[in-house]
Design a protein around this motif. Structure first.
Motif, PDB file in Angstrom:
ATOM      1  N   ARG A 154      22.559  27.102 -22.169  1.00  0.00           N
ATOM      2  CA  ARG A 154      21.384  26.439 -21.605  1.00  0.00           C
ATOM      3  C   ARG A 154      20.425  26.002 -22.713  1.00  0.00           C
ATOM      4  O   ARG A 154      19.829  24.923 -22.639  1.00  0.00           O
ATOM      5  CB  ARG A 154      20.717  27.343 -20.571  1.00  0.00           C
ATOM      6  CG  ARG A 154      21.639  27.545 -19.359  1.00  0.00           C
ATOM      7  CD  ARG A 154      20.998  28.276 -18.212  1.00  0.00           C
ATOM      8  NE  ARG A 154      20.902  29.702 -18.332  1.00  0.00           N
ATOM      9  CZ  ARG A 154      21.877  30.564 -18.006  1.00  0.00           C
ATOM     10  NH1 ARG A 154      23.054  30.132 -17.569  1.00  0.00           N
ATOM     11  NH2 ARG A 154      21.687  31.856 -18.118  1.00  0.00           N
ATOM     12  N   GLU A 155      20.309  26.814 -23.752  1.00  0.00           N
ATOM     13  CA  GLU A 155      19.492  26.412 -24.893  1.00  0.00           C
ATOM     14  C   GLU A 155      20.094  25.195 -25.590  1.00  0.00           C
ATOM     15  O   GLU A 155      19.374  24.272 -25.986  1.00  0.00           O
ATOM     16  CB  GLU A 155      19.365  27.573 -25.883  1.00  0.00           C
ATOM     17  CG  GLU A 155      18.472  27.256 -27.052  1.00  0.00           C
ATOM     18  CD  GLU A 155      18.318  28.433 -28.000  1.00  0.00           C
ATOM     19  OE1 GLU A 155      18.097  28.179 -29.195  1.00  0.00           O
ATOM     20  OE2 GLU A 155      18.413  29.588 -27.557  1.00  0.00           O
ATOM     21  N   ALA A 156      21.426  25.172 -25.738  1.00  0.00           N
ATOM     22  CA  ALA A 156      22.093  24.036 -26.379  1.00  0.00           C
ATOM     23  C   ALA A 156      21.923  22.760 -25.558  1.00  0.00           C
ATOM     24  O   ALA A 156      21.817  21.665 -26.116  1.00  0.00           O
ATOM     25  CB  ALA A 156      23.580  24.338 -26.581  1.00  0.00           C
ATOM     26  N   PHE A 157      21.888  22.871 -24.233  1.00  0.00           N
ATOM     27  CA  PHE A 157      21.678  21.696 -23.368  1.00  0.00           C
ATOM     28  C   PHE A 157      20.287  21.117 -23.601  1.00  0.00           C
ATOM     29  O   PHE A 157      20.101  19.910 -23.596  1.00  0.00           O
ATOM     30  CB  PHE A 157      21.872  22.077 -21.900  1.00  0.00           C
ATOM     31  CG  PHE A 157      21.738  20.921 -20.968  1.00  0.00           C
ATOM     32  CD1 PHE A 157      22.758  19.986 -20.827  1.00  0.00           C
ATOM     33  CD2 PHE A 157      20.584  20.743 -20.223  1.00  0.00           C
ATOM     34  CE1 PHE A 157      22.632  18.905 -19.964  1.00  0.00           C
ATOM     35  CE2 PHE A 157      20.447  19.670 -19.355  1.00  0.00           C
ATOM     36  CZ  PHE A 157      21.478  18.746 -19.230  1.00  0.00           C
ATOM     37  N   GLY A 158      19.321  21.987 -23.816  1.00  0.00           N
ATOM     38  CA  GLY A 158      17.961  21.538 -24.087  1.00  0.00           C
ATOM     39  C   GLY A 158      17.071  21.605 -22.871  1.00  0.00           C
ATOM     40  O   GLY A 158      17.514  21.891 -21.757  1.00  0.00           O
ATOM     41  N   PRO A 159      15.797  21.327 -23.066  1.00  0.00           N
ATOM     42  CA  PRO A 159      14.835  21.392 -21.966  1.00  0.00           C
ATOM     43  C   PRO A 159      15.239  20.473 -20.816  1.00  0.00           C
ATOM     44  O   PRO A 159      15.653  19.336 -21.046  1.00  0.00           O
ATOM     45  CB  PRO A 159      13.528  20.916 -22.601  1.00  0.00           C
ATOM     46  CG  PRO A 159      13.718  21.069 -24.074  1.00  0.00           C
ATOM     47  CD  PRO A 159      15.187  20.913 -24.327  1.00  0.00           C
ATOM     48  N   ALA A 160      15.098  20.996 -19.600  1.00  0.00           N
ATOM     49  CA  ALA A 160      15.498  20.221 -18.424  1.00  0.00           C
ATOM     50  C   ALA A 160      14.879  20.829 -17.174  1.00  0.00           C
ATOM     51  O   ALA A 160      14.423  21.980 -17.179  1.00  0.00           O
ATOM     52  CB  ALA A 160      17.022  20.211 -18.287  1.00  0.00           C
ATOM     53  N   TYR A 161      14.910  20.063 -16.126  1.00  0.00           N
ATOM     54  CA  TYR A 161      14.604  20.553 -14.782  1.00  0.00           C
ATOM     55  C   TYR A 161      15.888  21.227 -14.321  1.00  0.00           C
ATOM     56  O   TYR A 161      16.931  20.573 -14.223  1.00  0.00           O
ATOM     57  CB  TYR A 161      14.229  19.373 -13.885  1.00  0.00           C
ATOM     58  CG  TYR A 161      13.814  19.756 -12.491  1.00  0.00           C
ATOM     59  CD1 TYR A 161      12.487  20.034 -12.197  1.00  0.00           C
ATOM     60  CD2 TYR A 161      14.749  19.827 -11.465  1.00  0.00           C
ATOM     61  CE1 TYR A 161      12.098  20.376 -10.911  1.00  0.00           C
ATOM     62  CE2 TYR A 161      14.364  20.169 -10.170  1.00  0.00           C
ATOM     63  CZ  TYR A 161      13.047  20.438  -9.908  1.00  0.00           C
ATOM     64  OH  TYR A 161      12.661  20.778  -8.630  1.00  0.00           O
ATOM     65  N   VAL A 162      15.852  22.531 -14.062  1.00  0.00           N
ATOM     66  CA  VAL A 162      17.063  23.304 -13.799  1.00  0.00           C
ATOM     67  C   VAL A 162      17.211  23.608 -12.307  1.00  0.00           C
ATOM     68  O   VAL A 162      16.309  24.177 -11.688  1.00  0.00           O
ATOM     69  CB  VAL A 162      17.076  24.615 -14.604  1.00  0.00           C
ATOM     70  CG1 VAL A 162      18.306  25.466 -14.270  1.00  0.00           C
ATOM     71  CG2 VAL A 162      17.016  24.318 -16.100  1.00  0.00           C
ATOM     72  N   ILE A 163      18.372  23.217 -11.787  1.00  0.00           N
ATOM     73  CA  ILE A 163      18.753  23.524 -10.413  1.00  0.00           C
ATOM     74  C   ILE A 163      19.909  24.507 -10.495  1.00  0.00           C
ATOM     75  O   ILE A 163      20.987  24.171 -10.988  1.00  0.00           O
ATOM     76  CB  ILE A 163      19.189  22.257  -9.660  1.00  0.00           C
ATOM     77  CG1 ILE A 163      18.049  21.237  -9.639  1.00  0.00           C
ATOM     78  CG2 ILE A 163      19.663  22.610  -8.245  1.00  0.00           C
ATOM     79  CD1 ILE A 163      18.471  19.842  -9.207  1.00  0.00           C
ATOM     80  N   TRP A 164      19.678  25.727 -10.043  1.00  0.00           N
ATOM     81  CA  TRP A 164      20.711  26.764 -10.046  1.00  0.00           C
ATOM     82  C   TRP A 164      21.345  26.808  -8.666  1.00  0.00           C
ATOM     83  O   TRP A 164      20.711  27.172  -7.690  1.00  0.00           O
ATOM     84  CB  TRP A 164      20.109  28.116 -10.420  1.00  0.00           C
ATOM     85  CG  TRP A 164      21.062  29.271 -10.356  1.00  0.00           C
ATOM     86  CD1 TRP A 164      22.425  29.243 -10.452  1.00  0.00           C
ATOM     87  CD2 TRP A 164      20.709  30.641 -10.187  1.00  0.00           C
ATOM     88  NE1 TRP A 164      22.941  30.508 -10.364  1.00  0.00           N
ATOM     89  CE2 TRP A 164      21.899  31.392 -10.196  1.00  0.00           C
ATOM     90  CE3 TRP A 164      19.498  31.308 -10.040  1.00  0.00           C
ATOM     91  CZ2 TRP A 164      21.919  32.773 -10.058  1.00  0.00           C
ATOM     92  CZ3 TRP A 164      19.513  32.691  -9.903  1.00  0.00           C
ATOM     93  CH2 TRP A 164      20.717  33.406  -9.912  1.00  0.00           C
ATOM     94  N   VAL A 165      22.616  26.438  -8.602  1.00  0.00           N
ATOM     95  CA  VAL A 165      23.365  26.495  -7.342  1.00  0.00           C
ATOM     96  C   VAL A 165      23.962  27.899  -7.255  1.00  0.00           C
ATOM     97  O   VAL A 165      24.951  28.214  -7.907  1.00  0.00           O
ATOM     98  CB  VAL A 165      24.442  25.391  -7.268  1.00  0.00           C
ATOM     99  CG1 VAL A 165      25.165  25.440  -5.932  1.00  0.00           C
ATOM    100  CG2 VAL A 165      23.804  24.010  -7.480  1.00  0.00           C
TER     101      VAL A 165
END
Length: 150
Positions: free
Chosen positions: A84-95
């Motif tokens: 998740r850190e490698a993906f970078g800042p984002a609006y996160v939707i956890w399914v």
């Protein structure tokens, strides 16, 4: 406002189903990890290092779309804090609709996120959740002021 969105969760939780409905509602460019792996990231396996690299590349693709002025959405497991850190800042939707996925190695590796914007639970259809998320994201959109400049 263009934004970067991560739809994450265990394999089989419904990430792709939700993303397929949500992307057009948001006018977002959608990147599915399975398709990216099959067509672009064929060099990556499922080691911890390769999962981090997959997340970094997915995040980079989304960043390019956002820089061009469009919302970008990626759906993939993104199983650890490091991915998740490698993906970078984002609006996160956890399914979070299942207790375990179909791959034992991913189940063992998966760490539930501590930080997320929306947690999609078992109750409610993908259409229900897509509309709820669309409404939530629309609260952050700046009003169109172009008419005021005329």
């Amino acid at each position: 406002m263009a934004r970067k969105i991560l739809v994450m969760g265990l394999p089989g939780a419904g990430k792709t189903t939700l993303s397929r409905i949500l992307a057009p509602l948001l006018g977002a460019v959608w990147f599915n990890a399975d398709e990216i792996r099959a067509n672009i990231n064929k060099d990556l396996g499922f080691s911890a290092e390769d999962r981090i690299e997959q997340a970094r590349r997915m995040g980079w693709l989304c960043d390019q779309v956002v820089r061009a002025g469009l919302p970008a959405m990626a759906d993939f497991v993104c199983p650890t804090p490091e991915t998740r850190e490698a993906f970078g800042p984002a609006y996160v939707i956890w399914v979070d609709r299942i207790d375990e996925g179909r791959f034992a190695d991913t189940n063992r590796l998966f760490v539930a996120p501590q930080d997320y914007d929306v947690r999609v639970l078992r109750d409610g259809s993908p259409d229900f959740w897509a509309e709820r998320i669309r409404r939530e994201l629309s609260r952050f959109e700046a009003p169109d002021r172009s008419a005021l400049k005329r």
